[in-house]
Every structure is written in structure tokens, then in C-alpha cells.
Scaffold this active site. Structure first.
Site, PDB file in Angstrom:
ATOM      1  CG  ASP A   1     -93.786   1.285 -20.021  1.00  0.00           C
ATOM      2  OD1 ASP A   1     -92.899   0.482 -20.349  1.00  0.00           O
ATOM      3  OD2 ASP A   1     -93.577   2.261 -19.276  1.00  0.00           O
TER       4      ASP A   1
ATOM      5  CD  GLU B   1     -92.151  -3.373 -19.766  1.00  0.00           C
ATOM      6  OE1 GLU B   1     -90.919  -3.385 -19.837  1.00  0.00           O
ATOM      7  OE2 GLU B   1     -92.808  -2.338 -19.517  1.00  0.00           O
TER       8      GLU B   1
END
Length: 743
Positions: free
Chosen positions: A416, A469
Site C-alpha cells: 500500500d 500500489e
């Protein structure tokens, strides 16, 4: 020197011990040689004890009764003629009971010098095996070995329900050279609650959860929990072998992103989470039926705030209590593998929250985070950023990644907020950030950490997928580390996602002016190994569901959504779709409630779900859709410039012998008959899929399942055909039988 009043303690040692200020407790408590090796002395500190006897563990005989030094609980005594140390327990008489306690201060350190070295160096992959709370056996005695890194603490104790949370009862052994504190505790049971009690250099006392705890209490409580001894017995050998032999960049990969707390709930009001057994029985068959190859779980490391969705974890090593224990999670992963489904875990390594029981100023200093807030705090989320330059912090994170992959058999990690790790000026104004050693904005320490992480994980766990990401144009995210890349396997294509969803929300009448929003992604599609992602972030915070984003009446909304999915599945790159999107959820996602499964009572929602299922099936059946995802030879536009009609036509190619597939996507409600398209091969073609079919909720405009090529060159092809293009529809056309010679 000894005091006259107390022959068992050096001057002031007893007072310091009572006040919790004596840090080198192993030099004082336990069994020691005395009188120049001619005797043994035992000292212990047991509040509220009336009497203490020393009992030999070997034969169960009483060796000595200790003298009560004072009323605060200090006991000591010499052991007669014995001069050789032996294993013993303390038989303690309390006002209401008698207890046998194996004295923890008789045991040597259980730490290994190699482990300590690797931990400090930043390359430890199994730090969780000696840090935290681990079941161990030494000298035939079983117990829990507690260990924590707190180099700047003045004193550290382990406190818990096994010692009435008394910070003076179990002071830990300090290792000055490396900042580790440890204590081996017999007489501790599975499920016992514990914390670490730290005295800072300024004298303040703070209790902290164990950073390496593998189980934690549910909020608002925050104690760590001694893990069970029993381990899951794995039955996924076939999957693990297949995974290791699979080149995922050439294989079909469609991931179903799941938030376990809201996929489906139980209870009369939907107030209860499904547990792992429920998920085995419900989620896995559903994912299998829908044809997804993988599940991607949103973070499941323990987190106190439900509204963080798991992205602000406090217990990075502890599976959240919400759905069951660690063995339940392992059983769930095992069941996924036995069903032929891979499982990816969202992993948060970019930041951590400021909860006082967590990592923040753990030992009274900025241990895990940077001291300077210009480098140590995240302005967007009011969280703290890991100090990737510190070896012990790198080991903490690297070991955690290995922990999930090794102990839980996860098939990869999705990292993330990678962009926030890469740039020192991320979300910061001038003057709010510190440049690197060369004056640049790149976070060189974080980049180095990511390279080491990916390199180590791919070496240790064959066949895993590491996914980033990353929302900027940072170069080389999926390049190998030996080519100065970050070493990820895949990168979310945030550019494609933003452009395509923007296009999706436009009135069909005006889409002709924004045609590039669906074609531009092919200009950079091969610069990285992209994964097309429509994630949870796109259906929350007022953005609305995908269906809600689309203008028009219900028929147009559903037709457009089906056509969009057709474009997504035809576009080069792996796929990820958030739960609920596969059946056209109307409301935006709410983490506090189940998806709107009742919508599947209605045909339009059934149609979208069926369409996704058939797309996934075609995706797995036809190599042209995956084997050359990252090769320019795997894709060719037939026409990318028909903005007037908002029609997109392209071909996907596999390797020699693989049937090519032609995609025709119409993003307006206009029906087109007699529409000519070029075809890569001569012969008869089959209409594999038509999103406008009645079975998907469409108007049934199409080509009756068959298209015949004629020898009329068109769009750079030697043959072509006239077809009917349905309104707001997607056609997938391929050779009906054997392959003719390609152009």
C-alpha cells in the site's frame, strides 16, 4: 559491600530492586555462587509471599527454606553443602494458596548471536522466531521466551495476568550491545495476556503492546496474547508446487479484492462478522464459481479502528481477532489453495499509527520512526513513517513480510501507498521536507529497502507475486533489482484507472471528445508490468459505486458497465476488481455492513454477475488474453481513432498456435449494423461473448454467434467482415475452428 542488616544483598541493591530501579536483575536474582564458590545462594522477589522453599526439579526434594529478608517480598538463603547449580522451583506459600514456580532467573540467555547480528544488520527474515512471545524448551523446561527491542529503555518488564501486572515481578535481562531485553518464563499458559512495561530514561513508565505479538486483544483493549502451541497442518502441497512453476506475468490473473468484515455478515441485523470457517464455506465457493484466480485481502494485521479498514495496523504480526485466530486464517488460506485459488495480502509498510500502546516512541525515543517530523510524519494520515535507514526496522518489516508468506502461505503481497515511501516531498510543501544526501527528493533508504525486500522474497518464496500500489511515473517499479528497478512483479495501473473511470462518468454524447481516455493507456502499457485495478478506493468517500458513476437510465448504466468490464478484460495487464462491483452494487461501499446481496434477486444485477463470470472463464481459457500481456506483440489496435462513434476495436494475440481474439467495444447507445472490421485470419469466426445478449440483460443485438471473414483488406488486415455492433456493448470474436495462416 554487604550491609550488616542484610547479608544477602549488596549495599542498596535490595532497595533498588524493590523500587524497580535495579536493571541487572540476573546478577542478583536466581541462583549464584557464594563464598568464593563454596556455597550457593538463591534470591527471589515475590510480593505477598509468606514463605519460600527451594525444591529440586530432578528429585522433588526440598533443598532449603529461604529467609524472609523484608515484608515487601524479598527472600534469600544459602543452600547448605551444595556448590553445583541445579534446576529448581520455588514452593511459595501465599495467604490463600501454595504455588510451585519455576524461577525464571536461573536460566541463561536463549538468544543466538547470528540472529542478533542479522537483526541489527537489517537482513533478518525470521526475527519473529526470537522476538515477541515464543514457546521454547530449555534444560527440559517448557515456557515462553519473551524478547523485545528497546535499546534506550532504562528497564523493561513483562507484565500480564500471570503476575497480576506487577512491573517489578519479571524484570527482563538487558543486552546492552544490541538493545534487546529477554526473559524465559515457565508457568505461563496459552492465551495469557501480557504487555511490556518500559521505564524511559526520564523515569516515565509506559506499557506497550508487543510489536511482534502474533495475537492481540480486541479494541479498546490492547494486550498481547501468548499464542497457542498447536499449529495448522497444511494440505496445499499441490498448489505450492504449481505456484512455484507458474510464470504469473504470462498467466491469467484476475483478483477479487475483499474486505472480510463487509463482504457478507451474519446475525439478525448483520452485526456479526463471518469467521474463517464461514468464509471457507461461503467466500471460497463464490470466488471459484465467479472464475477469479485470486483473492486479494485488505489488511488483516490487528488494527484498533474499524474505519481504517486495516490500513493503520498496530499489531503487524497479529491476524486481527475479528474473524478468528491464526490457525483459522491458515485453514482459510489452505482451503483457498485446495480450491485452486491464490491469495494475496495487502501489506502496510509505508506508515504506522500513533496509538500510544503501539510503536510510537516505543522506548521513549523515536525508535521505529524518524525523529525529525519532516521525515517521520505523514501529513495526509497523521501517521508515522518507518525509519528505513535503521537495520532493526528493516529487519522488523522484512521478517513480517516473510512471516505472512512462510507461516500463512500467502501467495504474495500488495504494498500500500508505495508512492509515499519513494518521495521525501510526498504531500509536503517546500520547507516541509528534507532532501536526500544528494539534494534530491527520492527516499533512497526506502528505495533500498523495497529492492532488498523484493529480491529476498522472490528468492525465498518461488511463484509469489509482489504488487505495488504506486501512483506516479517512478521509473522501473517492476524492473529487476539488478537493473536498478524496485523489483516488484506488478504495479497497479492508476493512470488507466483514473482515465477510464473519468470516461465512464461522461455522457455518451460527449465521450467522442474524450476518446483518448480509453486509448492513452496503450501508449505506456509496456513500460511496467501493470495490473488494471478497480479497487475499494474508487467506491468510497462520496465517489459512489461504479453503477452510480455512469449517466443514463438503468438500462444504459448496466450496459455501459458490462462494456467497460469487457474493455478491462481485453486490455493488456492483470485484473483486480473490488467486491460488489461484479454484480453492480448500487450504493458505495460501507465497511460497517454487508454488500447488497439482495440485489441479485433482480435480473440486471444477475446479468452483470454472469458477464463477469463468463469474462473470467474466457480469460482463463484463451492464452491470447494473458500470455503476452507485457509484450507489444500481444496487442494491436484495429481502430483507436473512431472517436465519432466512440467505438474501440483491437486484437489480442497469444503465441504461435493460440487463437487471436478481436474486441469491439461501443460506448454509445447507438446500434451499428453493417459495421466493417478487419480480421487477423481468414475463415469463419465465432462470437465468443456479447455483452448485449439477453442472458446478461441486454437487447440481444449481435451476430447470431457467427461472423464470416471475406477477402477484403481493412484496417491493415487482409480480410474483414461486416458485423452488427450492439449499443453500449462489447463483442469478443475469435476463429471458430482451426487457425488459418495469419497475416
Amino acid at each position: 559491600m554487604m550491609t550488616q542488616a542484610n547479608a544477602y544483598f549488596y549495599d542498596g541493591a535490595d532497595v533498588a530492586l524493590l523500587n524497580g530501579q535495579y536493571t541487572d536483575v540476573f546478577s542478583l536474582l536466581g541462583m549464584h555462587s557464594a563464598n568464593e564458590g563454596k556455597a550457593l545462594i538463591v534470591r527471589c522477589f515475590l510480593r505477598n509471599a509468606l514463605s519460600v522453599d527451594v525444591i529440586s526439579i530432578k528429585d522433588g526434594r526440598k533443598v532449603a527454606s529461604l529467609d524472609k529478608v523484608n515484608e515487601q517480598g524479598l527472600f534469600a538463603g544459602t543452600l547448605g553443602r551444595r556448590v553445583k547449580p541445579f534446576l529448581y522451583l520455588l514452593r511459595v506459600e501465599y495467604p490463600l494458596c501454595q504455588l510451585d514456580i519455576v524461577d525464571p532467573y536461573q536460566f541463561d540467555s536463549l538468544l543466538n548471536s547470528d540472529d542478533i547480528y542479522l537483526f541489527g544488520e537489517g537482513s533478518a527474515e525470521r526475527a519473529y522466531e526470537f522476538l515477541g512471545a515464543n514457546w521454547r524448551q530449555t534444560q527440559g523446561v517448557e515456557g515462553v521466551h519473551f524478547c523485545v527491542w528497546a535499546p534506550n529503555a532504562k528497564r523493561v518488564s513483562v507484565v500480564g495476568d500471570f503476575n497480576h501486572w506487577d512491573d517489578t515481578r519479571h524484570v527482563m535481562r538487558q543486552h546492552l550491545a544490541n538493545g534487546l531485553w529477554e526473559l524465559f518464563l515457565p508457568n505461563v499458559v496459552e492465551g495469557a495476556h501480557y504487555k511490556f512495561d518500559l521505564v524511559y530514561q526520564n523515569g516515565e513508565r509506559h506499557t506497550k503492546s508487543d510489536p511482534m505479538a502474533t495475537q492481540m486483544e480486541c479494541a479498546p483493549h490492547n494486550a498481547s496474547i501468548v499464542p497457542p502451541k498447536a499449529h495448522h497442518s497444511w494440505n496445499d502441497t499441490a498448489w505450492m508446487s504449481k505456484r512455484a512453476a507458474t510464470a504469473w506475468h504470462k498467466a491469467p490473473m484476475s483478483a477479487y479484492e475483499v474486505h472480510l468484515g463487509s463482504w457478507r455478515r451474519k446475525g439478525e441485523q448483520g452485526e456479526q462478522y463471518l469467521d474463517y470457517q464461514d468464509l471457507i464455506e461461503q467466500l471460497i465457493p463464490y470466488v471459484k464459481e465467479q472464475g477469479f484466480t485470486h483473492i486479494e485481502l485488505m489488511p488483516i494485521s490487528e488494527f484498533p479502528f474499524d474505519g481504517s479498514w486495516g490500513y493503520q495496523p498496530v499489531g503487524l504480526y497479529a491476524p486481527t481477532h475479528r474473524f478468528g485466530d491464526a490457525n483459522g486464517l491458515k485453514a482459510f488460506v489452505d482451503a483457498c489453495h485446495q480450491a485452486g485459488i491464490g491469495i494475496i495480502l495487502d501489506w502496510v509498510s509505508a506508515h504506522f499509527p500513533k496509538d500510544p500502546h503501539g510503536l510510537v516512541r516505543f522506548d521513549g525515543t523515536c525508535l521505529y520512526e524518524h525523529e525529525d517530523p519532516r521525515k517521520g510524519t505523514h501529513p495526509d494520515w497523521d501517521t508515522l513513517i518507518y525509519n528505513y535507514d535503521r537495520g532493526e526496522v528493516r529487519s522488523f518489516l522484512l521478517s513480517n513480510a516473510c512471516y505472512w508468506l512462510r507461516e500463512f502461505h500467502f501467495d504474495g503481497l500488495r504494498l500500500d501507498a508505495v508512492s509515499s515511501m519513494l518521495y521525501l516531498d510526498y504531500s509536503r510543501e517546500p520547507g516541509q521536507w528534507l532532501p536526500n544526501a544528494y539534494g534530491g527528493r527520492e527516499n533512497l533508504e526506502a528505495i533500498s529497502f523495497l529492492q532488498i525486500l523484493n529480491q529476498r522474497l522472490y528468492q525465498a518464496f518461488p511463484g509469489i507475486c509482489m504488487i505495488a500500489e504506486e501512483s506516479t511515473a517512478f521509473a522501473g517499479v517492476t524492473k529487476p533489482t539488478d537493473q536498478q528497478g524496485l523489483g516488484f512483479g506488478f504495479k497497479w495501473n492508476m493512470g488507466w484507472m483514473n482515465d477510464s473511470l473519468s470516461y465512464l462518468g461522461r455522457d455518451p454524447l460527449y465521450r467522442q471528445f474524450h476518446h483518448h481516455q480509453l486509448t492513452f493507456s496503450l501508449m505506456y502499457a509496456y513500460t511496467e508490468q501493470f495490473m488494471l485495478s478497480v479497487s475499494h478506493d474508487e467506491v468510497v468517500h462520496g465517489k459512489g459505486s461504479l453503477l452510480h458513476k455512469i449517466p443514463g437510465d438503468d438500462w444504459q448504466k448496466f450496459a455501459t458497465l458490462r462494456a467497460y468490464y469487457g474493455f478491462m478484460w481485453g486490455h493488456p495487464g492483470k485484473k483486480l476488481l473490488f467486491m460488489g462491483c461484479e454484480f453492480g452494487q448500487r450504493n458505495e461501499w460501507n465497511h460497517n455492513q454487508s454488500l447488497d446481496w439482495h440485489l441479485l434477486a433482480y435480473e440486471p444485477h444477475q446479468g452483470v454477475q454472469r458477464w463477469l463470470k463468463d469474462l473470467n472463464q474466457l480469460y482463463q481459457d484463451m492464452p491470447a488474453l494473458s500470455v503476452q500481456d507485457y509484450e507489444g506483440a500481444g496487442f494491436s489496435w484495429l481502430d483507436c481513432e473512431n472517436s465519432r462513434d466512440s467505438i474501440f476495436t483491437f486484437v489480442r494475440y497469444g503465441l504461435a498456435g493460440d487463437a487471436p481474439l478481436v474486441f469491439v467495444i461501443n460506448m454509445t447507445p447507438q446500434l451499428h449494423t453493417g459495421f466493417r472490421i478487419g480480421l487477423p485470419l481468414a475463415g469463419d469466426y465465432r462470437e465468443y461473448l456479447n455483452s448485449d445478449s439477453q442472458i446478461y440483460g441486454g437487447s440481444n443485438q449481435g451476430n447470431a454467434g457467427t461472423v464470416v471473414a471475406e477477402s477484403l483488406p481493412w484496417q491493415g488486415m487482409a480480410q474483414s467482415a461486416l458485423i452488427t455492433v450492439p449499443p453500449l456493448g462489447c463483442l469478443v470474436i475469435g476463429p471458430a475452428t482451426g487457425l488459418a495462416e495469419a497475416n
